[in-house]
Structures are given as C-alpha cells and as structure tokens.
Design a protein around this motif. Structure first.
Motif, mmCIF file in Angstrom:
data_model
loop_
_atom_site.group_PDB
_atom_site.id
_atom_site.type_symbol
_atom_site.label_atom_id
_atom_site.label_comp_id
_atom_site.label_asym_id
_atom_site.label_seq_id
_atom_site.Cartn_x
_atom_site.Cartn_y
_atom_site.Cartn_z
ATOM 1 N N GLN A 1 2.749 -15.213 -3.105
ATOM 2 C CA GLN A 1 2.659 -15.027 -4.538
ATOM 3 C C GLN A 1 2.615 -16.387 -5.217
ATOM 4 N N PRO A 2 1.780 -16.536 -6.254
ATOM 5 C CA PRO A 2 1.614 -17.848 -6.902
ATOM 6 C C PRO A 2 2.915 -18.446 -7.415
ATOM 7 N N ASP A 3 3.793 -17.618 -7.925
ATOM 8 C CA ASP A 3 5.024 -18.122 -8.522
ATOM 9 C C ASP A 3 6.232 -18.019 -7.593
ATOM 10 N N VAL B 1 5.294 -12.366 -0.160
ATOM 11 C CA VAL B 1 3.896 -12.259 0.249
ATOM 12 C C VAL B 1 3.265 -11.023 -0.375
ATOM 13 N N ILE B 2 2.045 -11.183 -0.856
ATOM 14 C CA ILE B 2 1.249 -10.061 -1.340
ATOM 15 C C ILE B 2 0.401 -9.571 -0.169
ATOM 16 N N VAL B 3 0.613 -8.352 0.250
ATOM 17 C CA VAL B 3 -0.133 -7.803 1.392
ATOM 18 C C VAL B 3 -1.568 -7.523 0.964
#
Length: 221
Positions: free
Chosen positions: A136-138, A143-145
C-alpha cells in the motif's frame, strides 16, 4: 441392493476366485467388499463409502466368515474439507469456496461433454496456493492483493448421456487477476486429468501471471 445377508452367505459358500486370491495374498488381514454399482472402474480410485465392509482373513489365508460392516457405506458424497478447513485466505472464491470450485468443475465437464453430471468430488490433499500483491502506498507493511490462485488434487465421478460412470483424478487450478480493480477481474480455470499436485503447483507459478495479461505481439487468442 437386494438381501445383503443372503449375498454374503452365497459368497461364503462359493467364494469368487478374485476374493480367494485376495484372501490368500493377505493372511491375517482383511479384504474389502466394494459395491461395484457405485463406482466405475474398481481398480481405480475407490471412495470409502463404496466399501460395504471387510472380510476377515485367517492366518492360513482363508476367509474366516466374519464380515465387518462399514458404517459409512452408501452413495459417495462431496468432501471439500481439505479446502474448507484451510486457514488460507479464500475470500476471493466467495462466501462458499467449495461451492465455487464444484460449480466450476461441473461447468468444465459439461463444456467438454454436453449433459455431463458431476455426481461427487473429493479434494484429496491440502491445496497449494500462490498470491501476489503490491505494498500500500501509505503503509508498506500491508499488501494489496492483486492476484490469487489455487491448485488442488481431486477425484470425481461423472456421468453423461450414452456413457458409463467414470471416476476421474487429476488437478484443478484457478487463477484470479485484477483483484485490486473492481470490475476488471479476470478468472481462468484448468482441469488437468491424471496430473499430480506437484506438477500443478509448478504450472501455477506460470499461470498466475498469464491471466489478465495482453497477448504477445503477433499472437491471437
């Protein structure tokens, strides 16, 4: 299925050659009595429910006359416990992962042979999983699956118009891509007959990146 007791008496009075041979080969053990009406090829995968019971064999390799009934004897049923009992994340398969997998297998069989009916399916081993994502950027600790996949080994029974019941074994694989892009999800499934789970897991490492990718230049799909 008729008078089972009478059938057993008949077998004891005149044991078929194959039962005698099995008993001779298993002194001090037992020989399974399989209901051939519930399966296709008795030399292939045999679901536990199709075993009526076991003939006890004496140390001399001859039937003792004792028969131990199988309390679970009856028509085979689905068994997805090795999938559903897993603690692995399966939300991408929906609220009922077993139903999703079963429906997908049934659809593949029907596409191959119109009118095919999936009678039962059993997951034989703990499935193998591969998941891909991006931080995730922030918050790079989360983690974004983006992709998820599964490979599992199976045995199943299928009937179709004009054909005998068949017991099939192999590996089923499912890849989903674009899980981070609502509306752009892509799915693909494979049913590899006679394939083992190790092979399917190796293939999964390639297949997980095939789904959702544009075709290479000069190749049409």
């Amino acid at each position: 299925m008729g008078d089972i007791s009478a059938e057993r008496r008949r077998i004891l009075q005149s044991p078929p050659p194959e039962l005698v041979a099995e008993a001779t080969a298993n002194p001090g053990g037992s020989v399974a009595a399989i209901d051939s009406d519930l399966i296709g090829d008795p030399n292939g995968y045999v679901p536990g429910e199709t075993v009526q019971g076991f003939w006890r064999v004496g140390e001399d390799g001859k039937l003792t006359g004792e028969f131990v009934e199988n309390p679970n004897y009856g028509p085979p049923k689905d068994n997805f416990s090795k999938l559903t009992d897993s603690e692995h994340w399966l939300d991408w398969l929906g609220d009922q992962p077993a139903v999703a997998v079963r429906d997908s297998i049934a659809q593949i069989l029907d596409e191959q042979v119109p009118g095919a009916v999936l009678e039962w399916t059993k997951v034989l081993d703990a499935p193998r999983y591969l998941t891909a994502g991006r931080p995730q950027p922030d918050d790079e600790s989360n983690v974004i699956v983006t992709r998820a996949s599964i490979a599992l080994s199976f045995a199943l029974s299928v009937t179709s118009p004009g054909h005998k019941r068949e017991i099939l074994q192999g590996a089923f694989s499912w890849v989903a891509a674009g899980l981070d892009q609502p509306g752009n999800r892509k799915d693909r499934v494979w049913l590899d007959l006679r394939a083992d789970l190790d092979w399917a897991e190796t293939e999964l490492r390639n297949r997980i990146y095939l789904v959702g990718q544009p075709p290479a230049p000069g190749i049409t799909t």
